[in-house]
Every structure is written in structure tokens, then in C-alpha cells.
Design a protein around this motif. Structure first.
Motif, short mmCIF file in Angstrom:
data_model
loop_
_atom_site.label_atom_id
_atom_site.label_comp_id
_atom_site.label_asym_id
_atom_site.label_seq_id
_atom_site.Cartn_x
_atom_site.Cartn_y
_atom_site.Cartn_z
N ALA A 31 10.44 -12.01 15.74
CA ALA A 31 10.75 -10.76 16.41
C ALA A 31 11.97 -10.91 17.33
O ALA A 31 12.81 -10.02 17.43
CB ALA A 31 9.55 -10.29 17.22
N GLU A 32 12.05 -12.06 17.98
CA GLU A 32 13.16 -12.27 18.90
C GLU A 32 14.48 -12.34 18.14
O GLU A 32 15.48 -11.78 18.56
CB GLU A 32 12.93 -13.55 19.70
N ALA A 33 14.44 -13.04 17.00
CA ALA A 33 15.66 -13.16 16.20
C ALA A 33 16.08 -11.81 15.63
O ALA A 33 17.26 -11.52 15.47
CB ALA A 33 15.43 -14.16 15.09
N SER A 34 15.10 -10.98 15.30
CA SER A 34 15.45 -9.68 14.73
C SER A 34 15.62 -8.63 15.82
O SER A 34 15.93 -7.48 15.51
CB SER A 34 14.38 -9.20 13.76
N ASN A 35 15.37 -9.04 17.06
CA ASN A 35 15.57 -8.14 18.19
C ASN A 35 14.71 -6.87 18.09
O ASN A 35 15.17 -5.78 18.36
CB ASN A 35 17.05 -7.77 18.30
N LEU A 36 13.48 -7.07 17.68
CA LEU A 36 12.59 -5.93 17.52
C LEU A 36 11.56 -5.90 18.64
O LEU A 36 11.12 -6.95 19.10
CB LEU A 36 11.84 -6.03 16.18
N PRO A 37 11.17 -4.71 19.06
CA PRO A 37 10.07 -4.67 20.03
C PRO A 37 8.75 -4.98 19.34
O PRO A 37 8.57 -4.67 18.16
CB PRO A 37 10.10 -3.22 20.54
N LEU A 38 7.87 -5.61 20.08
CA LEU A 38 6.60 -6.01 19.53
C LEU A 38 5.49 -5.20 20.19
O LEU A 38 5.48 -5.04 21.40
CB LEU A 38 6.41 -7.50 19.80
N THR A 39 4.60 -4.69 19.38
CA THR A 39 3.48 -3.90 19.91
C THR A 39 2.19 -4.69 19.73
O THR A 39 1.95 -5.24 18.66
CB THR A 39 3.37 -2.55 19.20
N VAL A 47 -4.08 -6.70 16.95
CA VAL A 47 -3.08 -6.49 15.91
C VAL A 47 -1.70 -6.46 16.57
O VAL A 47 -1.48 -5.73 17.54
CB VAL A 47 -3.32 -5.17 15.17
N PHE A 48 -0.83 -7.30 16.09
CA PHE A 48 0.53 -7.37 16.61
C PHE A 48 1.45 -6.79 15.56
O PHE A 48 1.42 -7.23 14.41
CB PHE A 48 0.91 -8.82 16.89
N THR A 49 2.23 -5.79 15.90
CA THR A 49 3.06 -5.16 14.88
C THR A 49 4.53 -5.12 15.28
O THR A 49 4.87 -5.06 16.46
CB THR A 49 2.62 -3.70 14.62
N LEU A 50 5.36 -5.16 14.26
CA LEU A 50 6.80 -4.95 14.43
C LEU A 50 7.16 -3.82 13.49
O LEU A 50 6.75 -3.83 12.33
CB LEU A 50 7.60 -6.19 14.01
N ASP A 51 7.91 -2.88 13.97
CA ASP A 51 8.29 -1.76 13.11
C ASP A 51 9.79 -1.63 13.02
O ASP A 51 10.49 -1.67 14.01
CB ASP A 51 7.67 -0.47 13.63
N ASP A 52 10.22 -1.48 11.81
CA ASP A 52 11.64 -1.38 11.53
C ASP A 52 11.74 -0.53 10.27
O ASP A 52 10.82 -0.52 9.46
CB ASP A 52 12.18 -2.80 11.30
N PRO A 53 12.83 0.21 10.10
CA PRO A 53 12.94 0.98 8.85
C PRO A 53 12.87 0.10 7.60
O PRO A 53 12.44 0.54 6.54
CB PRO A 53 14.31 1.64 8.95
N LEU A 54 13.28 -1.16 7.72
CA LEU A 54 13.34 -2.02 6.55
C LEU A 54 12.12 -2.90 6.36
O LEU A 54 11.90 -3.44 5.29
CB LEU A 54 14.58 -2.91 6.60
N LEU A 55 11.37 -3.07 7.41
CA LEU A 55 10.19 -3.92 7.21
C LEU A 55 9.08 -3.57 8.19
O LEU A 55 9.31 -3.01 9.25
CB LEU A 55 10.55 -5.41 7.28
N GLU A 56 7.87 -3.91 7.73
CA GLU A 56 6.69 -3.68 8.55
C GLU A 56 5.98 -5.01 8.67
O GLU A 56 5.73 -5.66 7.67
CB GLU A 56 5.74 -2.74 7.79
N VAL A 57 5.69 -5.40 9.89
CA VAL A 57 5.04 -6.68 10.08
C VAL A 57 3.73 -6.47 10.82
O VAL A 57 3.69 -5.74 11.82
CB VAL A 57 5.94 -7.65 10.87
N HIS A 58 2.69 -7.08 10.30
CA HIS A 58 1.39 -7.03 10.98
C HIS A 58 0.87 -8.45 11.12
O HIS A 58 0.90 -9.22 10.17
CB HIS A 58 0.37 -6.25 10.16
N LEU A 59 0.41 -8.75 12.30
CA LEU A 59 -0.29 -10.02 12.50
C LEU A 59 -1.64 -9.67 13.10
O LEU A 59 -1.71 -8.97 14.11
CB LEU A 59 0.51 -10.91 13.46
N VAL A 60 -2.69 -10.09 12.43
CA VAL A 60 -4.04 -9.80 12.93
C VAL A 60 -4.66 -11.11 13.38
O VAL A 60 -4.73 -12.06 12.61
CB VAL A 60 -4.91 -9.16 11.82
#
Lengths: 380, 304
Positions: A230-238, A249-262
Motif C-alpha cells: 500500500a505504501e509503494a502504491s500510495n493508497l489509503p488503507l481501510t 478486513v483490510f482493504t485497498l481501493d483503486d480503479p485498477l485493483l481491489e485488495v482484501h486482507l482478512v
């Protein structure tokens, strides 16, 4: 399946693989119509991560026609071999211009081709194993609390903890302050361990919607892996979480990718003391109402389904058969793995569970399984 | 018993953490002795610890902006604490750009040295990190175990070469022998030697230089009138020497100000010890008073 990734996106993919490699030893690949999904689950099934790269992420994305009606191809590869392709991120950035991923079910090969500078082409042929769908059942909407912060803030917060630390406790204090503190197991002598606590003010977060006094304890290693990405992609983490013991659940949202960590979280010390043996398959029966409540409150249901939407009934997470036996799940045994939960050997993480929706013709064990937890509406 | 101290200056903080790091590499647990104007990190020579002892003395005024302490009694105005220096080192490591660092003696679940770090953040309020380092309070009857090492009565004192070089030499010798002989004379020559039935290896260093102060002092009689060429030798456990060299935080050079020098004293037979002294001159910062030297004495017993 055939896809082409170019430019900086190759590095993004590489970083995603690095992050997934912190979780499990196998990488699950699933081409879907929404994009290519990469997933991993840890051996004790207390952590699950999925990276979904949408078709727009690729220069070319062809899911490929299903070989048999209704069934799409999914496979898993050894994490080690897939990671070795993307091992060196700087050289990936410097030399690789294009990456081609080809899934050849007929030849039983997953081909990853890196087109590098000076006309060098590196082709990696990986052996894969067909597998069932890997899907954790979770819903961020059911989580009462959520926090959103720039990855950098959280990354700077976790550096204060030693690399060997396994769990941290996140808690919401008064005035919207959020604290992180290292979790010290009770067995350990309290006078021996250094306790580190960090307070973050509300205004460092982009969004704070948490009830004061709530707290969860989760594993730091997997979280660190996601933070690096997330830091490298400069995305906010929820961070979405509920009561202790229920998955965070930890999520990153971006138009190009969706990341979920449970991640499984540690359950309340009180509920642990009530049912000290409540992990694994060899547990003793406890009062029914108590027990059911307990179950609902801590499970991450994992389901594997051979058919995507193939069955009319929704896949129902089921409770494992209460058979005495080893509590450890073996990831290789996907087929016979009727929800044998595993927990990290010495931890009190109430992990999980994953049901299996079997093919109608297959050996049917489902009726003997007792449904104890309702299916949560999955996001997939 | 009370103690609280505060560091604001970044250079002081940096220096303090370097000292703590050095101690942490040398000792798993050590004693922190606090007096009204000084603090000491002490590892006393116990057989169980392998005969290595450390004595590090710091003037509080060189590091701290505030320093208040109250000992057990007015006539014994001191505090002796047992702590794991690694913990303190770790707490200070992530405090390198801190606004302030406060160190307090607290009583939480157990006696703790609490390091509270105020860090700058992206928002208006700063981040607060607290580290509770468990400590043991050492009772007064044991205080006598931690006495200052006497002024070394040595035969030869010499500057050590770049420790990295020395380390790589000793590392290779470790595979061949369990003990090493260090020889040095007063004309800047040092030999590292191993001797076994099968092989003997010697590495020669020259033009190392001998610290000038050595000959000034009256106490160091053994060094006076000594033949400049004759070698003084000491035999020590190679693993202990390597542990020391591997743990080096400071990179001693003798040329620069505000850097560390390492100096070896091959002590005479009476002491049965080799002493390595790290010393540094601090840059004269305006707020620092007096002679600001930090000296770390590390002693390894000879005779394996």
C-alpha cells in the motif's frame, strides 16, 4: 487465460506477489470476468488475501473460453516459484518492459514471460495444480468499525514494533485517538517484555468511524506485507473490524485493483476462558447457546466451491465435523478438506473454517455437517 | 526513588543512542547507574558472562536538557537498575527525528524505565510513542559489586586499526583456533596470532600509533622505561574478541573529531586482562559544558 502487463504495472504485480508471499505457500490464480484474481491463505487459515486486478490494469486481458460448460479454470502454483520470477523489484522496474501470463490447461503449464531490455525474453514455465475456488466469506458491511488512513501513517506507526513481534492490539481511545500496542501473551512473564504503545491522533486518519473502547488483536506479519504494498502504491488503507474474535478486513481501493486482507483476530480473554479448548476439531461440547454465540462471533468462513454459481443453494459455511483428530489443516488436501479448521499451534486465534460445496456426484458429506453459522453475503 | 530526564537536541539524542547501541551490542543485560550528574552503563565481570566487563560513563549534562533524580536516601543519592540495553536501543532507534524524548522511572505492571517519544506527524498533533522497558531495581547491598575499574596499569597501549579489517582477520582465525594472542609494542605495531599443532598464523599491523596520554600518567609505570620494540602479549578467547568486533556500532578512526577511537591496552601480567577503550570527543555544542568525552571500557580477561 492470456494477459499482458506493461510498464510500471509489472512492478505493481511483483509487489502484490511479494505481499501475498507473506501469507501462504501457494498462490491461487483465478481468471474471472472482473479481472485476474490472485489469492493466498496461510496454513492455519487465519489469514486470507486477495488481489483483484481489473481488466483495465492489463494491456490485454482475455479470460479464455471455459473448457467445459460452466466451469472456469482455477489453479494454484507454488508461491516460491512464482515469487522467484518477481524476486528483484528494482531489476523488474529497470529491465522489464512487458509481462505476459498465459495459462495453458492442456499443456498443464502456467507460462510467465518477461520481455526485457535488449530483446531478452525470460520464459518461466510453472507447473500448476487445478483447485477449487478459494474464497473467504466476509463482509465489510457487517463490520461496525472502520478506519481509513494513508498507508504511510500506518507504516510509520508499525516501525516502532520489533520485527519479531507477532501480534498487535489496535484500540480506539477517547477522542478518536487510536492506539497500537504490542500484544503480550499472558503466559510470558510480564516483567520481561518491553511494552510499546503508540497513539495516533484522529486527524491523521482520513476517516474514523469507531466506537470508543473497541479493540482487536491481529497478526502483524501479514499486515506489514500489505502495508509495504500500500505504501509503494500510495493508497489509503481501510481497516474494517468488529468485535474481538471476528475477522478484521483490510482493504485497498483503486480503479485498477481491489485488495482484501482478512485476518482472524484474537477473541476476548473472557470468552477464551469460557471455552478454552474451542479451537481445532477435538473440542468438547459446551452449552449450546453459549457455544453458538461464540461461533458466530469469531468465524471467518472459508468456502471452496467447485462450481461458480453451479449450485442453486448458496454455499453455506458449515461447522467442521467434530471428530477427534489433528487440528491442522493440510492445504494440499483440498478435496477431502471438509472444513477441518486449523489454528496456529500455540495461539488463541479462533480461526476459521471453510465449508465445501461438493459436486453432486461426489462423496457427499455435507448432510452430516451441522450448520452453525449463517452465510454472510460474500462480496464475490 | 525518582528519575526523569528529557532530551530535546537531536545531536544529543543521536549521540546517546549510539552509546546505548554500542553497549547493547556488548552486553545482553547491564546495570544502569544513575547519579545526580552522571549515568553509567556497567557490565560487571562475572564468570558466567565469559569474563567481559564494560564500564561506560556519561555526563548527563552532555545529553539531557532536564535531569532530575532522587535516590533511595539523601546520603545514597543513586539508583541502580538492571536492564536489557537492547530494549533501550530499540526504543531510541525509531526516535531519531523526535521532537522530545523523555525517560522516566515508572511503576507500571513492574518497575519500568518508560521512554516517551514525541514524534512529528503529518497532522497538527504529534504522535506519542511510549516504551515501557522492564527494569529490576538493584538493592543497596549489591551496589558494591559495581565498582569503577581502576586506572589500567598496562604495558602497552595502542590504537586499533579499522575494526572492520580487524574483524575480518579474526573471523578467519576463529575457524582455526579457540584463542588468539594479541601482541603489541610501543612503536605502533600489533600482531594477531594463533598457534595450533598444525598451523600458526600471524597478521601484522604497523604504524598504528600509540596514544600519547598513556605515557603522561604517573600510574602507568609499567609502560614507562619500556623498550619500544618489545612486544607485550595477551591471550584471549577468540569468540569474545569477535563478539566485540562484530558488535561495533561506532567506527573508530583516530583522525576526526567527533568520532571514536579504539585503543587497546595489553595489560601486564598482574591484571590478566586486555582492555579496549572506545573514546570519543563530542563536537563542542553550545549547550554542552566542560570536557565532553565519552569513554567505554571493555575488558576481556586473559588466560583461556
Amino acid at each position: 487465460m492470456r494477459c499482458v502487463i506493461t510498464g510500471g504495472n509489472v512492478k505493481v504485480l511483483g509487489k502484490a506477489v511479494h505481499s501475498l508471499s507473506r501469507i501462504g505457500d501457494e498462490l491461487y490464480l483465478e481468471p474471472t470476468e472482473n479481472g485476474l484474481s490472485l489469492r493466498a491463505v496461510n496454513s492455519s487459515r487465519s489469514a486470507f488475501a486477495s488481489f483483484l486486478f481489473v481488466p483495465l490494469f492489463f494491456q490485454l486481458y482475455e479470460r479464455g473460453s471455459p473448457p467445459r460448460a460452466g466451469q472456469h479454470f482455477r489453479c494454484k502454483v507454488l508461491m516460491k516459484s512464482f515469487l522467484s520470477i518477481f524476486r528483484s523489484l528494482p531489476s523488474l522496474e529497470k529491465t522489464v518492459g512487458k509481462c505476459l501470463i498465459l495459462l495453458k490447461p492442456q499443456a498443464s503449464r502456467l507460462v510467465v514471460q518477461l520481455h526485457c531490455k535488449y530483446g531478452v525474453t525470460k520464459t518461466h514455465n510453472l507447473a500448476f495444480q487445478e483447485c477449487e475456488r478459494l474464497q473467504a466469506v466476509f463482509s465489510t458491511r457487517q463490520c461496525a468499525n472502520s478506519l481509513c488512513a494513508p498507508a504511510r501513517v500506518l507504516a510509520e506507526a508499525v516501525v516502532h514494533f520489533p520485527a519479531t513481534l507477532s501480534e498487535v492490539t489496535l484500540s480506539a481511545g477517547p477522542g478518536g485517538k487510536i492506539s497500537l500496542r504490542n500484544y503480550v501473551e499472558d503466559e510470558k512473564e510480564p516483567g520481561r517484555t518491553m511494552v510499546t504503545e503508540l497513539w495516533l491522533a484522529e486527524d491523521e486518519f482520513q476517516e474514523v468511524a469507531v466506537a470508543p473502547g473497541t479493540c482487536i488483536t491481529f497478526c502483524l506479519k501479514e499486515f506489514r506485507g500489505l502495508l509495504t504494498f500500500a505504501e509503494a502504491s500510495n493508497l489509503p488503507l481501510t481497516i474494517h473490524y468488529d468485535a474481538p474474535g471476528r475477522p478484521a478486513v483490510f482493504t485497498l481501493d483503486d480503479p485498477l485493483l481491489e485488495v482484501h486482507l482478512v485476518l482472524a483476530t484474537l477473541s476476548d480473554p473472557e470468552s477464551i476462558s469460557q471455552s478454552p479448548t474451542a479451537n481445532g476439531a477435538s473440542e468438547l461440547p459446551t452449552p449450546a447457546d453459549d457455544f453458538a454465540d461464540d461461533l458466530e462471533s469469531y468465524m471467518i468462513a472459508m468456502e471452496t466451491s467447485a462450481y461458480e454459481g453451479g449450485s442453486g443453494a448458496p454455499p453455506s459455511p458449515t461447522f467442521p465435523l467434530r471428530t477427534p483428530g489433528p487440528a491442522h489443516s493440510e492445504p494440499e488436501e483440498e478435496e477431502e478438506e471438509e472444513a477441518v479448521p486449523g489454528t496456529p499451534p500455540h495461539k488463541k486465534f479462533r480461526s476459521l473454517f471453510f465449508g465445501s460445496v461438493l459436486t453432486p456426484g461426489g462423496p457427499c458429506l455435507a448432510p452430516t455437517q451441522e450448520v452453525l453459522a449463517e452465510d454472510s453475503d460474500g462480496e464475490y | 526513588m525518582r528519575f526523569r530526564a528529557k532530551i530535546v537536541d537531536l545531536a544529543c539524542l543521536n549521540h546517546f543512542s549510539r552509546v546505548v547501541n554500542t553497549v547493547a551490542r556488548l552486553a545482553k543485560t547491564c546495570t544502569l547507574r544513575l547519579t545526580a550528574d552522571k549515568l553509567y552503563f556497567i557490565l560487571s565481570d562475572k564468570v558466567a558472562n565469559g569474563g567481559v566487563s564494560v564500564w561506560c560513563e556519561l555526563c548527563q549534562g552532555n545529553f539531557f536538557d532536564e535531569f532530575q533524580m532522587e535516590g533511595v536516601a539523601a546520603e545514597h543519592n543513586e539508583i541502580y537498575l538492571e536492564l536489557v540495553p537492547e530494549n533501550l536501543s530499540r526504543a531510541l532507534k525509531t526516535a531519531q527525528n523526535a521532537k522530545t524524548v523523555k525517560i522516566k522511572l515508572t511503576n507500571k505492571h513492574c518497575p519500568c524505565l518508560t521512554v516517551a517519544v514525541e514524534l512529528p506527524s503529518l497532522s497538527s498533533s504529534s504522535r506519542i510513542v511510549t516504551h515501557d522497558i522492564p527494569v529490576g531495581v538493584i538493592p543497596r547491598r549489591l551496589w558494591n559489586d559495581f565498582r569503577e575499574p581502576g586506572v589500567p596499569d598496562f604495558d602497552v597501549s595502542i590504537y586499533l586499526p579499522v575494526l572492520k579489517t580487524m574483524k575480518s582477520v579474526v573471523e578467519r582465525m576463529k575457524n582455526l583456533s579457540n584463542c588468539i594472542v594479541i601482541e603489541a609494542n610501543l612503536s605502533g605495531e600489533m600482531n594477531l596470532k594463533i598457534e595450533t599443532d598444525l598451523v600458526s598464523v600471524t597478521t601484522h599491523f604497523k604504524d598504528l600509533g600509540n596514544p600519547p596520554w598513556a605515557s603522561d600518567d604517573e600510574c602507568q609505570s609499567s609502560a614507562q622505561g619500556r623498550d619500544l620494540e618489545s612486544m607485550a602479549e595477551a591471550r584471549i578467547d577468540i569468540k569474545k574478541l569477535l563478539q566485540l568486533l562484530a558488535g561495533q556500532q561506532v567506527n573508530p578512526t583516530k583522525a576526526l573529531c567527533n568520532s571514536w577511537t579504539a585503543q587497546l591496552c595489553c595489560m601486564n601480567v598482574k591484571c590478566f586482562a586486555v582492555q579496549i577503550i572506545y573514546r570519543t570527543c563530542l563536537e563542542p555544542l553550545s549547550r554542552m559544558k566542560g570536557a565532553s568525552q565519552v569513554v567505554v571500557y571493555v575488558t576481556i580477561r586473559t588466560g583461556v
